[in-house]
Design an enzyme around this catalytic site. Structure first.
Site, mmCIF file in Angstrom:
data_model
loop_
_atom_site.group_PDB
_atom_site.id
_atom_site.type_symbol
_atom_site.label_atom_id
_atom_site.label_comp_id
_atom_site.label_asym_id
_atom_site.label_seq_id
_atom_site.Cartn_x
_atom_site.Cartn_y
_atom_site.Cartn_z
ATOM 1 N N SER A 194 -6.494 -5.896 -0.841
ATOM 2 C CA SER A 194 -7.188 -5.494 -2.067
ATOM 3 C C SER A 194 -6.960 -6.438 -3.234
ATOM 4 C CB SER A 194 -6.755 -4.074 -2.471
ATOM 5 O OG SER A 194 -5.346 -3.994 -2.567
ATOM 6 N N HIS A 232 -2.553 -1.993 -8.486
ATOM 7 C CA HIS A 232 -3.265 -3.253 -8.664
ATOM 8 C C HIS A 232 -3.194 -3.754 -10.106
ATOM 9 C CE1 HIS A 232 -5.134 -1.177 -5.204
ATOM 10 N NE2 HIS A 232 -5.021 -2.379 -4.674
ATOM 11 N N ASP A 244 -4.638 0.088 -12.037
ATOM 12 C CA ASP A 244 -4.427 1.368 -11.347
ATOM 13 C C ASP A 244 -3.021 1.342 -10.743
ATOM 14 O OD1 ASP A 244 -4.499 0.089 -8.866
ATOM 15 O OD2 ASP A 244 -6.363 1.005 -8.198
#
Length: 369
Positions: free
Chosen positions: A42, A337, A334
């Protein structure tokens, strides 16, 4: 005014005409063209998980993701651009499109194969992500397409001049701490790290066999200090989950040993490894030094440290979430991340950083080689 417009149009046309290009069918390669191929998780996924059968827990194609730059959710796990987006900008490329994006088949600038929540191990969230081995399969398919569309010599040059970015490992190490996995009861920490590094090494060698020569890697950040880990730490004392960060350190040590070994074994192999572990630690410990106000609490999420992965209210954990007013003031967007601001700072370190941050090359040098 008309004269000025004429001169601008003429200059654009003249510049276009004088840039040497090699054309085959509809594909034209500018002289010295350097493509960018992206693999990983990610930290690098620009939206591949939008197009696979997975759960919303591993997707970011809903608000408020993307709000700061794109003004709509793209599938990136950030409020804006990711590290590869900035690298592409620095290299004067377009944003590199997710490989699975439908209708996009012009891959001479490169492709993004990364998948959020993916690991180097096939078993990491198996069936819900595109693991590193499958990303390699996608690359091999694309490599065959390039050889079909370009003359073999041109394809060989494109693949050799390209830069290959790989960010992988975080999810492999997070699994034992975020699920009921008993994998660390079956393997010692060293054995487990060796498995992850072994799979990564295999993929590097396979890309090398297909013509890849220039590779860039971030090492792992202190995973135990992410808001997600702080919130999940037994006792809720707010301290970092030391055992998880210790695994990241073991991985980084192993990676720093295997890359010079590959350089000796593989003729023409060159690499850059960036010290994200230290870079993120510095921003967590001294946020104001780097332009941040908050380094432990996420901008978007819920619960302690906004460490519950509820950003956007679509995921299965919790539907309610909190969102900060200015994501650029936060180290984390978040619970797991970084914010776009951190991504930009880290991309600059990868692009033109000095040997204390990235080596033996930086990405700017790799692009110029």
């Amino acid at each position: 005014m008309m004269s000025l417009r004429f001169h601008i149009h003429f200059l654009v046309l003249f510049t276009t005409l004088i840039i040497p290009k090699h054309c085959h069918g509809h594909l034209c390669l500018p002289e010295g063209h350097v493509a960018l191929f992206i693999f990983g998780d990610s930290l690098f996924d620009a939206g591949n998980n939008n197009y696979i059968n997975t759960t919303v827990n591993y997707q970011a194609n809903f608000e408020p993701y993307g709000e700061s730059f794109f003004k709509y959710p793209t599938g990136r796990f950030s409020n804006g651009r990711l590290i590869p987006d900035f690298i592409a900008e620095f290299a004067k490329l377009q944003f590199i499109t997710p490989y699975l994006h439908p209708g996009y088949h012009q891959f001479i600038d490169g492709a993004n194969f990364a998948s959020a929540a993916a690991g180097a191990l096939v078993e990491t969230r198996q069936g819900l992500v595109i693991d590193l081995q499958t990303q390699l399969s996608h690359f091999k398919k694309l490599e065959r397409q390039l050889r079909n569309k370009l003359e073999d010599a041109e394809a060989k040059i494109l693949l050799a001049k390209a830069v290959y970015l790989i960010s992988i490992g975080s999810n492999d190490y997070a699994i034992p701490f975020t699920t009921n996995s008993s994998v660390l009861q079956s393997y010692s920490q060293k054995e487990y790290v060796d498995m992850v590094i072994g799979n990564l090494t295999f993929v590097i060698k396979e890309i090398y066999k297909k013509g890849g020569r220039k590779f860039g890697f971030p090492n792992l950040v202190p995973l135990g200090c992410l808001p997600l880990a702080r919130a999940a730490n037994p006792g809720n004392t707010g301290t970092c989950m030391l055992e998880l960060s210790a695994l990241a350190k073991l991985h980084n040590k192993a990676l720093s040993k295997v890359l010079p070994k590959l350089e000796r074994q593989l003729n023409g192999f060159k690499y850059a490894i960036a010290d994200f572990y230290t870079s993120l630690s510095e921003r967590i410990d001294n946020p104001s030094k780097y332009g941040f106000k908050e380094s432990k609490i996420a901008c978007c999420g819920s619960g302690l440290y906004r460490g519950i992965n509820s950003c956007g209210g679509k995921r299965s954990v919790v539907k309610e979430y909190e969102l900060c007013k200015n994501a650029s003031e936060y180290v984390f967007f978040d619970p797991g991340h970084p914010s776009e601001m951190v991504n930009q700072q880290f991309a600059k370190l990868m692009w033109s950083g000095t040997p204390n941050v990235i080596g033996p090359y930086n990405l700017k040098t790799l692009f110029e080689l």
